[in-house]
Design a protein around this motif. Structure first.
Motif, mmCIF file in Angstrom:
data_model
loop_
_atom_site.group_PDB
_atom_site.id
_atom_site.type_symbol
_atom_site.label_atom_id
_atom_site.label_comp_id
_atom_site.label_asym_id
_atom_site.label_seq_id
_atom_site.Cartn_x
_atom_site.Cartn_y
_atom_site.Cartn_z
ATOM 1 N N UNK A 396 0.730 -1.249 -0.186
ATOM 2 C CA UNK A 396 -0.222 0.265 -0.048
ATOM 3 C C UNK A 396 0.636 1.344 0.020
ATOM 4 N N UNK A 397 0.897 2.001 -1.210
ATOM 5 C CA UNK A 397 1.605 3.330 -1.221
ATOM 6 C C UNK A 397 0.569 4.401 -0.862
ATOM 7 N N UNK A 398 0.917 5.077 0.114
ATOM 8 C CA UNK A 398 0.206 6.159 0.865
ATOM 9 C C UNK A 398 0.346 7.732 0.127
ATOM 10 N N UNK A 399 1.458 8.253 0.230
ATOM 11 C CA UNK A 399 1.613 9.580 -0.405
ATOM 12 C C UNK A 399 3.180 9.847 -0.775
ATOM 13 N N UNK A 400 3.533 10.854 -1.372
ATOM 14 C CA UNK A 400 4.819 11.049 -1.855
ATOM 15 C C UNK A 400 5.148 12.611 -1.417
ATOM 16 N N UNK A 401 6.417 12.896 -1.025
ATOM 17 C CA UNK A 401 6.651 14.178 -0.761
ATOM 18 C C UNK A 401 8.172 14.390 -1.332
ATOM 19 N N UNK A 402 8.188 15.674 -1.762
ATOM 20 C CA UNK A 402 9.889 16.166 -2.254
ATOM 21 C C UNK A 402 10.310 16.687 -0.902
ATOM 22 N N UNK A 403 11.272 15.687 -0.617
ATOM 23 C CA UNK A 403 12.210 16.306 0.917
ATOM 24 C C UNK A 403 13.445 17.298 0.434
ATOM 25 N N UNK A 404 13.953 17.220 -0.898
ATOM 26 C CA UNK A 404 15.152 18.293 -1.317
ATOM 27 C C UNK A 404 15.141 18.558 -2.537
ATOM 28 N N UNK A 405 15.937 19.520 -3.087
ATOM 29 C CA UNK A 405 16.116 19.632 -4.444
ATOM 30 C C UNK A 405 17.769 19.753 -4.665
ATOM 31 N N UNK A 406 18.260 19.774 -6.063
ATOM 32 C CA UNK A 406 19.770 19.784 -6.179
ATOM 33 C C UNK A 406 20.623 18.692 -5.847
ATOM 34 N N UNK A 407 20.431 17.607 -5.946
ATOM 35 C CA UNK A 407 19.161 16.886 -7.144
ATOM 36 C C UNK A 407 17.900 16.883 -6.287
ATOM 37 N N UNK A 408 16.896 16.729 -7.054
ATOM 38 C CA UNK A 408 15.587 16.578 -6.351
ATOM 39 C C UNK A 408 15.507 15.037 -6.003
ATOM 40 N N UNK A 409 15.076 15.055 -4.509
ATOM 41 C CA UNK A 409 14.718 13.887 -3.893
ATOM 42 C C UNK A 409 13.266 13.804 -3.159
ATOM 43 N N UNK A 410 12.907 12.756 -3.413
ATOM 44 C CA UNK A 410 11.392 12.415 -2.887
ATOM 45 C C UNK A 410 11.430 11.069 -1.994
ATOM 46 N N UNK A 411 10.412 11.229 -1.009
ATOM 47 C CA UNK A 411 9.980 10.291 -0.062
ATOM 48 C C UNK A 411 9.044 9.646 -0.028
ATOM 49 N N UNK A 412 8.922 8.418 -0.435
ATOM 50 C CA UNK A 412 7.451 7.509 -0.591
ATOM 51 C C UNK A 412 7.411 6.879 0.480
ATOM 52 N N UNK A 413 5.829 7.075 1.147
ATOM 53 C CA UNK A 413 5.521 6.493 2.324
ATOM 54 C C UNK A 413 4.504 5.393 2.013
ATOM 55 N N UNK A 414 4.671 4.121 2.715
ATOM 56 C CA UNK A 414 3.674 3.204 2.478
ATOM 57 C C UNK A 414 3.893 1.977 3.461
ATOM 58 N N UNK A 415 3.214 0.859 3.470
ATOM 59 C CA UNK A 415 3.341 -0.128 3.927
ATOM 60 C C UNK A 415 4.313 -1.411 2.974
ATOM 61 N N UNK A 416 4.665 -2.044 3.741
ATOM 62 C CA UNK A 416 5.704 -3.087 2.902
ATOM 63 C C UNK A 416 6.378 -2.604 1.695
ATOM 64 N N UNK A 417 6.849 -1.391 1.812
ATOM 65 C CA UNK A 417 7.849 -0.829 0.875
ATOM 66 C C UNK A 417 8.966 -1.303 0.482
ATOM 67 N N UNK A 418 9.746 -2.131 1.593
ATOM 68 C CA UNK A 418 10.948 -2.924 1.271
ATOM 69 C C UNK A 418 10.785 -3.954 0.199
ATOM 70 N N UNK A 419 9.492 -4.191 0.101
ATOM 71 C CA UNK A 419 9.259 -5.404 -0.895
ATOM 72 C C UNK A 419 9.009 -4.668 -2.341
ATOM 73 N N UNK A 420 8.999 -3.376 -2.343
ATOM 74 C CA UNK A 420 8.632 -2.973 -3.587
ATOM 75 C C UNK A 420 9.625 -2.914 -4.691
ATOM 76 N N UNK A 421 9.502 -3.588 -5.931
ATOM 77 C CA UNK A 421 10.391 -4.100 -6.794
ATOM 78 C C UNK A 421 11.046 -2.821 -7.313
#
Length: 456
Positions: A396-421
């Motif tokens: 289950x993927x819950x939401x996405x947020x941009x944590x930084x720029x230069x370079x752009x970095x995003x954080x994806x929150x969800x359950x069992x994301x350690x198994x996301x291929x």
């Protein structure tokens, strides 16, 4: 922006000029080695000496060879450094004493229109006493006695410089604001030896600022040059800090200690840059080493632009261009659609387009997306291609947020994301770059699960 006074360090090879330069800028910017002739191009840096701010220029060891030779072309860079300086430090080796080349340099400097401060380096202990006495015969007065390696004598150097470069009270250098779109673009030029990096920068500047020639490996230090590019599209000047680097050969071929230092210095220049231009030689095409350099640039999170140089002499140009683009798409898994441009350092063709693309690429590299817009895109992306359910258990993927720029970095929150291929992560990364205006800049994605173990 207030310009800093300029201090040039002059002297014969191996008297310690680069060591003093590093001491004044507070970093190991210039390569230092026991062999003479390590420095070739002139290198500049911002220095602070007991609160006194100035721009210091490290120069190559002054030699008397013919003008057409590499030492002769190097000497021309030293002469240019003196012409632009407000004051020169003439350095001698106190332990070695005066040699005929010191006297030749002194004769040349007597004709200069700027103040000359004599500096006796390696003056610690009794070994330098004779050289200090001999230096009085040069006609520049008592030398400033110091040890650049150990930091001794810096107070005396401050007192000698102060009358010549002290600025009016209240005049301060303006700090660079990285988030300011008008801040200088930090643009590094990298590539294999003899790709034409120094020639390209000289063509941009409109002067022989960097030493060029048929000899491989001329550039050793990474050299930064500040420049104002007359942008024909916006009809205004835009600040650029151009960084020339040493040619980067295949690692197995780099055996010499000095070449290893030069390549390491080039890698530091990549870290410092915002946008990196990988310069290819049209007469040689794209080689495996070029892909290694490109991969290193992207791994460091820098924005990448590929420029094919010597396009004016390219054979079967259309096939070459399409081959380079296809090889980049296949060989660089991190990003798709890296800009590929054609230029000629010899004629200047394509340089304005290269600068335009570099500025646009930095803008994408610095871009920030609002959380609302980002998650509307995220919901559409997940709906179009839901994540898999390994072992029958839904991720289950819950939401996405941009944590930084230069370079752009995003954080994806969800359950069992350690198994996301990884293939699904790549789907999201490619979609962010393609749909949200990041283009071919490297995008980082970090996965986070909720801290509450009962959340499913």
């Amino acid at each position: 922006m207030a310009s800093l006074p300029v201090v040039a360090i002059i002297g014969r090879p191996n008297v310690g000029k680069s060591t003093l330069f590093n001491r004044l800028v507070g970093k190991r910017l210039a390569l230092v080695d026991d062999r003479p002739g390590v420095t070739r191009d002139r290198r500049e840096g911002d220095a602070n000496l007991v609160g006194l701010d100035f721009r210091v220029v490290d120069t190559a060891g002054y030699e008397e060879d013919a003008a057409a030779t590499l030492p002769g072309r190097t000497r021309a860079q030293t002469e240019a450094a003196v012409a632009m300086a407000d004051v020169a430090l003439f350095m001698i080796d106190a332990r070695a004493g005066l040699v005929p080349l010191d006297e030749e340099i002194a004769r040349w400097l007597r004709g200069a229109t700027i103040p000359i401060i004599l500096v006796a380096n390696k003056a610690e202990g009794k070994a330098g006493e004779t050289g200090i006495l001999e230096s009085l015969a040069l006609g520049f007065g008592d030398p400033v006695q110091l040890s650049a390696e150990h930091g001794e004598g810096m107070g005396e150097l401050f007192e000698a410089l102060l009358p010549h470069i002290d600025r009016p009270e209240g005049e301060e250098a303006e700090e660079e604001d990285e988030d300011n779109p008008d801040a200088p673009l930090k643009l590094a030029i990298v590539g294999r030896p003899n790709a034409g990096k120094s020639t390209l920068i000289n063509r941009m500047l409109g002067e022989d600022r960097l030493i060029t020639g048929p000899e491989a490996g001329i550039t050793r230090d990474s050299i930064a040059v500040d420049w104002l590019w007359p942008d024909p599209k916006e009809k205004r000047e835009r600040a650029v800090r151009l960084i020339d680097t040493a040619g980067m050969r295949k690692k197995a071929l780099v055996q010499d200690k000095l070449e290893k230092l030069s390549v390491a210095d080039a890698r530091h220049a990549i870290d410092y840059a915002e946008v990196v231009v990988l310069l290819l030689d049209a007469t040689r095409g794209l080689e495996a080493q070029d892909l290694r350099i490109a991969d290193a640039v992207l791994q460091e999170g820098r924005a990448l632009v590929v420029a094919i140089n010597k396009w004016d002499v390219a054979e079967d140009a259309s096939r070459l261009f399409n081959g380079v683009r296809a090889a980049l798409e296949e060989g660089l898994s991190q990003v798709k659609g890296v800009p590929v441009l054609t230029v000629s350092a010899a004629t200047g063709k394509g340089l304005d387009m290269l600068l335009q693309v570099a500025f646009e690429t930095r803008e994408a590299w610095s871009k920030r997306i609002g959380t609302g817009e980002l998650n509307r895109w995220f919901e559409r992306a997940v709906e179009a291609n839901p994540p898999p359910a390994p072992g029958g258990k839904r991720i289950k993927l819950r939401y996405l947020t941009q944590a930084k720029t230069r370079p752009p970095g995003f954080v994806l929150f969800g359950t069992r994301v350690d198994q996301l291929p990884m293939s699904y992560q790549r789907y999201l990364i490619n979609g962010i770059g393609r749909d949200l205006g990041f283009g071919a800049v490297p995008v980082r994605l970090t996965l986070r699960a909720p801290k509450n173990p009962f959340v499913t």
